[in-house]
Motif scaffolding. Structure first.
Motif, PDB file in Angstrom:
ATOM      1  N   ASP A 267      -2.683  18.826 -15.696  1.00  0.00           N
ATOM      2  CA  ASP A 267      -1.891  17.703 -16.202  1.00  0.00           C
ATOM      3  C   ASP A 267      -2.787  16.475 -16.278  1.00  0.00           C
ATOM      4  N   GLU A 273      -0.841  11.333 -10.849  1.00  0.00           N
ATOM      5  CA  GLU A 273      -0.074  12.173 -11.767  1.00  0.00           C
ATOM      6  C   GLU A 273      -0.909  13.326 -12.318  1.00  0.00           C
ATOM      7  N   THR A 275      -3.391  16.575 -12.269  1.00  0.00           N
ATOM      8  CA  THR A 275      -3.592  17.739 -11.401  1.00  0.00           C
ATOM      9  C   THR A 275      -4.745  18.570 -11.941  1.00  0.00           C
ATOM     10  N   PRO A 331       4.039  24.578 -16.093  1.00  0.00           N
ATOM     11  CA  PRO A 331       3.856  24.890 -14.669  1.00  0.00           C
ATOM     12  C   PRO A 331       3.156  26.230 -14.456  1.00  0.00           C
ATOM     13  N   ALA A 372      -1.442  27.310  -2.335  1.00  0.00           N
ATOM     14  CA  ALA A 372      -0.861  26.291  -1.459  1.00  0.00           C
ATOM     15  C   ALA A 372      -1.273  26.586  -0.025  1.00  0.00           C
ATOM     16  N   GLN A 384      -2.128  20.529  -1.482  1.00  0.00           N
ATOM     17  CA  GLN A 384      -0.762  20.231  -1.885  1.00  0.00           C
ATOM     18  C   GLN A 384      -0.636  20.478  -3.384  1.00  0.00           C
ATOM     19  N   LEU A 385       0.286  21.364  -3.758  1.00  0.00           N
ATOM     20  CA  LEU A 385       0.429  21.752  -5.153  1.00  0.00           C
ATOM     21  C   LEU A 385       1.569  20.993  -5.813  1.00  0.00           C
ATOM     22  N   LYS A 386       1.367  20.713  -7.096  1.00  0.00           N
ATOM     23  CA  LYS A 386       2.360  20.038  -7.922  1.00  0.00           C
ATOM     24  C   LYS A 386       2.556  20.883  -9.168  1.00  0.00           C
ATOM     25  N   GLN A 387       3.713  21.547  -9.257  1.00  0.00           N
ATOM     26  CA  GLN A 387       3.999  22.499 -10.333  1.00  0.00           C
ATOM     27  C   GLN A 387       2.893  23.551 -10.434  1.00  0.00           C
ATOM     28  N   ALA A 391      -3.161  18.405  -6.791  1.00  0.00           N
ATOM     29  CA  ALA A 391      -3.168  16.988  -7.138  1.00  0.00           C
ATOM     30  C   ALA A 391      -4.591  16.429  -7.091  1.00  0.00           C
ATOM     31  N   GLU A 393      -7.240  13.814  -6.237  1.00  0.00           N
ATOM     32  CA  GLU A 393      -7.440  12.725  -5.284  1.00  0.00           C
ATOM     33  C   GLU A 393      -8.839  12.165  -5.509  1.00  0.00           C
TER      34      GLU A 393
END
Length: 533
Positions: A267, A273, A275, A331, A372, A384-387, A391, A393
């Motif tokens: 993403d 926001e 990933t 996703p 994860a 840490q997973l997002k969809q 993420a 950082e």
């Protein structure tokens, strides 16, 4: 490129001109691929230097766009055939003619003696809705043409990799189903797309070729310039002593095998926001899909070995030709269950509408290697997973596995498809990444995706357009016919030459005079005597 590669060695800043093979040495894929990239880059740089940023050959300039109103239906753009060049990349907007099948009862006549069907007519050209690599959908409002005039129509160009998972014709079936595919292909993707003038900052201004061209160049430069930087390194993790017999005790890279790590933005956007996903196999592990039934997926194969197969907990991306070309991330799904005898897997969710349901688009699963909680950091925290993706950082090293870490520079702007690769080697116990004299990893922009843009036309209304394409003339010219004076001079020169040779054979003393006459005649034949009387 999601290919099964050992590493990528093409570095334009080193100014290499050729790869030289040496006798008795191992031949590597990296050497062959670098030579291909050297040739391709040189050809495109030369073409771009000669033709400019974009243009087409006079008489065969492609991508002539015609607006067709929908009359309460769907508006459309007709795309004319021909060739065009964008930043030295050759494009062809011609549409292949459909083949003609052999009649069942003979090549010319049917069973009743009548003639068979007439030869197929020329194929219609492409249009906005059926162009080969855009996959526009009238049901998606964002895909429709703008309802207000004027608007710009432009070309978006880039390249992507195609393997046998997407094009089965690339596979040599004589090698058998147990053998892997061989070479992959790189495909040039072009899309004809609309652009509102407000995006160019031309609201309220009278559009002209000059101000539209200037505004478009500024917009395209922003789209083509990467906004993110990253770096790789290998650091010996705290748990490096847990398996001391597998690798050297002082190795910073703790993996048991050589790998090509790939970090790819999933993403886009800013940190918070954006990933990413990562693979130790350059994202090359794929599984062609035979059938989709809800969350159950029937696969052509579950992989050749334990290193390249699927396991419960793996993250996969459901991919087909349309999904790859649209560059709109969905996703990532988790493998929940395996049915080994039936070659089936159950995913954590049903794929999104329009993905994987059309066999002609050759759907397949692509495996990624993050999980994860799988990432072991020095603080012991998991990813840490997002969809389904990790993420982004910024400003700190993010551990992947086996000591391999990635760093994203602060203030980055990320695009879907941006990617970085680094080769991890057991012989050195580290990853191959440029560093300064103090061995500090250097920040680098992404390897791709490299986008290119060119304006085509400004649609002012139905039947009213402002042409923005460019064309260039061909260099060849007809050879002019010889004039009567030149023909007469050539005949006289030939006659004098024969006379001079005859005089020399007979011992005459006029050879010098005749040679001078011959030289004068040749001068006239070459055009040197024009204007003398």
């Amino acid at each position: 490129m999601h290919a099964d590669l050992s590493r990528l060695t093409f570095r334009p800043e080193r100014h290499y001109s050729a790869v030289v093979a040496q006798q008795g040495r191992v031949q590597l894929d990296a050497d062959t691929n670098e030579q291909t990239q050297l040739d391709l880059a040189r050809s495109r740089w030369l073409t771009g230097d000669l033709l400019g940023p974009h243009g087409g050959p006079a008489g065969n300039t492609g991508f002539a766009v015609t607006y067709v109103g929908g009359n309460r239906g769907i508006d459309n753009l007709l795309i004319g055939p021909g060739r065009y060049y964008v930043d030295g990349i050759q494009l062809d907007s011609g549409r292949p003619a459909p083949g003609e099948p052999v009649p069942e009862d003979g090549p010319e006549h049917g069973a009743d003696g009548e003639r068979g069907p007439a030869p197929a007519a020329d194929a219609p050209g492409w249009d906005y809705w059926n162009q080969p690599d855009a996959y526009r959908d009238p049901e998606i409002p964002g895909d429709r043409l703008p309802s207000a005039f004027p608007f710009l129509v432009y070309l978006k160009v880039w390249e992507r990799l195609v393997t046998a998972a997407e094009d089965p014709a690339l596979r040599e079936v004589a090698l058998g189903p147990a053998m892997p595919d061989t070479a992959a292909r790189v495909k040039v993707v072009w899309q004809v797309l609309p652009l509102d003038l407000g995006v160019l900052g031309l609201d309220g201004a009278e559009p002209t070729r000059e101000n539209v061209g200037k505004a478009f160049r500024a917009w395209a430069h922003k789209q083509e310039t990467p906004g993110a930087r990253a770096a790789f390194r290998a650091e010996r993790p705290e748990h490096g002593d847990e398996e001391p017999c597998l690798v050297a005790p002082d190795a910073r890279y703790r993996g048991p095998e050589n790998q090509l790590y790939r970090v790819e933005i999933h993403d886009g956007g800013r940190a918070g926001e954006a990933t990413f996903k990562w693979s130790r196999e350059n994202g090359s592990v794929t599984f062609p899909v035979d059938e989709l039934d809800g969350t159950w997926v029937q696969l052509a194969s579950l992989g050749g070995d334990g290193k390249l197969d699927l396991d419960v907990g793996d993250r996969v991306e459901f991919v087909d030709s349309a999904y790859t070309s649209r560059l709109e991330p969905l996703p990532l799904l988790r493998v929940e269950e395996l049915d080994l005898p039936g070659r089936r897997v159950r995913l954590s969710g049903e794929p999104e509408r329009g993905v994987g349901r059309r066999p002609e688009l050759n759907p397949y699963l692509r495996r990624w290697d993050h999980r994860a909680g799988h990432r072991r950091t020095r603080q012991g925290a998991g990813a840490q997973l997002k969809q389904g993706a990790v993420a982004v950082e910024e400003g700190r090293w993010l551990p992947l596995e086996d000591g391999v870490e990635v760093y994203f520079a602060e203030g980055g702007s990320y695009r879907t498809g941006d990617h970085w690769t680094a080769a991890a080697r057991t012989a050195t116990g580290t990853v191959e990444w440029p560093a300064d004299a103090d061995r500090r990893p250097l920040l680098r922009g992404p390897l791709g995706i490299a986008f290119h843009h060119a304006p085509l036309t400004l649609i002012k209304g139905e039947g009213s357009q402002l042409e923005l394409r460019r064309e260039f003339p061909t260099l060849s010219r007809d050879v002019p016919d010889a004039t009567e004076e030149q023909l007469a001079a050539e005949a006289e020169a030939h006659h004098e030459e024969l006379a001079a040779e005859a005089a020399q054979d007979s011992g005459g003393g006029q050879g010098t005079s005749r040679s001078q006459t011959t030289a004068e005649a040749e001068t006239v034949a070459d055009g040197g005597g024009e204007g003398n009387g």
